[in-house]
Write a protein that holds these residues in place. Structure first.
Motif, PDB file in Angstrom:
ATOM      1  N   UNK A  57       0.827  -1.201   0.000  1.00 43.87           N
ATOM      2  CA  UNK A  57       0.000   0.000   0.000  1.00 43.87           C
ATOM      3  C   UNK A  57       0.868   1.260   0.000  1.00 43.87           C
ATOM      4  N   UNK A  58       1.967   1.215   0.746  1.00 41.44           N
ATOM      5  CA  UNK A  58       2.847   2.378   0.862  1.00 41.44           C
ATOM      6  C   UNK A  58       3.629   2.627  -0.415  1.00 41.44           C
ATOM      7  N   UNK A  59       4.113   1.552  -1.027  1.00 40.24           N
ATOM      8  CA  UNK A  59       5.007   1.706  -2.168  1.00 40.24           C
ATOM      9  C   UNK A  59       4.301   1.646  -3.516  1.00 40.24           C
ATOM     10  N   UNK A  60       3.109   0.997  -3.549  1.00 40.85           N
ATOM     11  CA  UNK A  60       2.448   0.810  -4.846  1.00 40.85           C
ATOM     12  C   UNK A  60       0.947   1.099  -4.834  1.00 40.85           C
ATOM     13  N   UNK A  61       0.421   1.598  -3.729  1.00 40.40           N
ATOM     14  CA  UNK A  61      -0.991   2.008  -3.648  1.00 40.40           C
ATOM     15  C   UNK A  61      -1.954   0.934  -4.157  1.00 40.40           C
ATOM     16  N   UNK A  62      -1.718  -0.302  -3.741  1.00 37.18           N
ATOM     17  CA  UNK A  62      -2.598  -1.393  -4.180  1.00 37.18           C
ATOM     18  C   UNK A  62      -3.955  -1.293  -3.496  1.00 37.18           C
ATOM     19  N   UNK A  63      -4.941  -2.009  -4.033  1.00 40.70           N
ATOM     20  CA  UNK A  63      -6.270  -2.095  -3.442  1.00 40.70           C
ATOM     21  C   UNK A  63      -6.233  -3.136  -2.315  1.00 40.70           C
ATOM     22  N   UNK A  64      -6.368  -2.728  -1.051  1.00 41.96           N
ATOM     23  CA  UNK A  64      -6.260  -3.692   0.047  1.00 41.96           C
ATOM     24  C   UNK A  64      -7.333  -4.778   0.013  1.00 41.96           C
ATOM     25  N   UNK A  65      -8.533  -4.447  -0.452  1.00 39.94           N
ATOM     26  CA  UNK A  65      -9.593  -5.457  -0.520  1.00 39.94           C
ATOM     27  C   UNK A  65      -9.233  -6.562  -1.506  1.00 39.94           C
ATOM     28  N   UNK A  66      -8.665  -6.174  -2.638  1.00 38.99           N
ATOM     29  CA  UNK A  66      -8.231  -7.153  -3.638  1.00 38.99           C
ATOM     30  C   UNK A  66      -7.141  -8.045  -3.064  1.00 38.99           C
ATOM     31  N   UNK A  67      -6.205  -7.438  -2.375  1.00 37.84           N
ATOM     32  CA  UNK A  67      -5.096  -8.184  -1.764  1.00 37.84           C
ATOM     33  C   UNK A  67      -5.626  -9.177  -0.732  1.00 37.84           C
ATOM     34  N   UNK A  68      -6.452  -8.715   0.188  1.00 39.94           N
ATOM     35  CA  UNK A  68      -6.943  -9.575   1.270  1.00 39.94           C
ATOM     36  C   UNK A  68      -7.771 -10.739   0.741  1.00 39.94           C
ATOM     37  N   UNK A  69      -8.578 -10.486  -0.279  1.00 35.88           N
ATOM     38  CA  UNK A  69      -9.371 -11.566  -0.873  1.00 35.88           C
ATOM     39  C   UNK A  69      -8.462 -12.595  -1.532  1.00 35.88           C
ATOM     40  N   UNK A  70      -7.424 -12.122  -2.204  1.00 38.80           N
ATOM     41  CA  UNK A  70      -6.514 -13.018  -2.928  1.00 38.80           C
ATOM     42  C   UNK A  70      -5.712 -13.891  -1.956  1.00 38.80           C
TER      43      UNK A  70
END
Length: 219
Positions: A57-70
């Protein structure tokens, strides 16, 4: 308060290795890396930011919901109902909470597979913590503010010693959960070193047995 992964279920259930593998696959996808390179990068993010999620999230601004589901798209079939643990948790006085760096759906699926869902007041997950992971003090303060738990009347159960430091300093009793067969090795290290874990009050490799002993001492 009970941590989830490798705390409420034994290490040998092999759930967390699946999660770790999913995290590595996610890092591979984001950075277009090979497996070995992705694992190295994943660990670097984990050590620098506390969790791979926070690092991404800090380095690449990813979607946390997408990450957590994956990363929590795993097989729970290795988990079996643990009635002894359920009975031991139910018998404890006071309210019981799951307090995890994972997300609520993962905690719910895990607790359901173990047959212990009904013994908890609530789940405080990484989303509840505004994506700030343990062992950040802010995370514990958010938990206390939300639940009204009084630290001096609380206990924390965790498989990572570093996550028990803040609870200890807040006045909680702390118990470290270790893999079966490793307690004696850990005790030898504790005997050789000058109390390397002053924030750990108790160590056990049998959570259900430990909780029963605690309840017995309160009777």
């Amino acid at each position: 308060m009970f941590d989830l992964d490798n705390t409420l279920y034994p290490h040998e259930a092999d759930l967390f290795p699946q999660i770790n593998d999913q995290i590595s696959k996610y890092v591979q996808k984001i950075f277009d890396l090979g497996r070995d390179e992705a694992m190295v990068h994943q660990k670097a993010l984990y050590h620098e930011y506390g969790t791979t999620l926070r690092g991404l999230m800090t380095t690449h601004s990813i979607d946390p919901d997408d990450y957590l589901a994956f990363v929590h798209d795993i097989d729970y079939s290795n988990l079996a109902p643990d009635p002894d643990l359920g009975t031991a948790i139910e018998a404890l006085p006071g309210k019981k909470f799951i307090f995890t760096n994972g997300d609520r759906p993962h905690a719910e699926r895990t607790a359901e597979a173990l047959g212990i869902s009904n013994h908890f007041e609530d789940i405080f997950d990484i989303v509840s913590a505004e994506l700030i992971p343990k062992p950040n003090r802010e995370t514990y303060e958010m938990f206390l503010a939300r639940t009204g738990v009084a630290p001096a009347r609380a206990a924390m159960f965790e498989d990572l010693a570093k996550n028990l430091s803040v609870p200890h300093h807040l006045g909680m009793r702390t118990t470290l959960i270790v893999p079966r067969g490793s307690r004696e090795v850990l005790q030898e290290n504790l005997d050789l070193e000058a109390d390397p874990y002053p924030h750990v009050d108790f160590v056990t490799e049998d959570l259900a047995g430990f909780l029963k002993a605690v309840k017995g001492s309160l009777a």
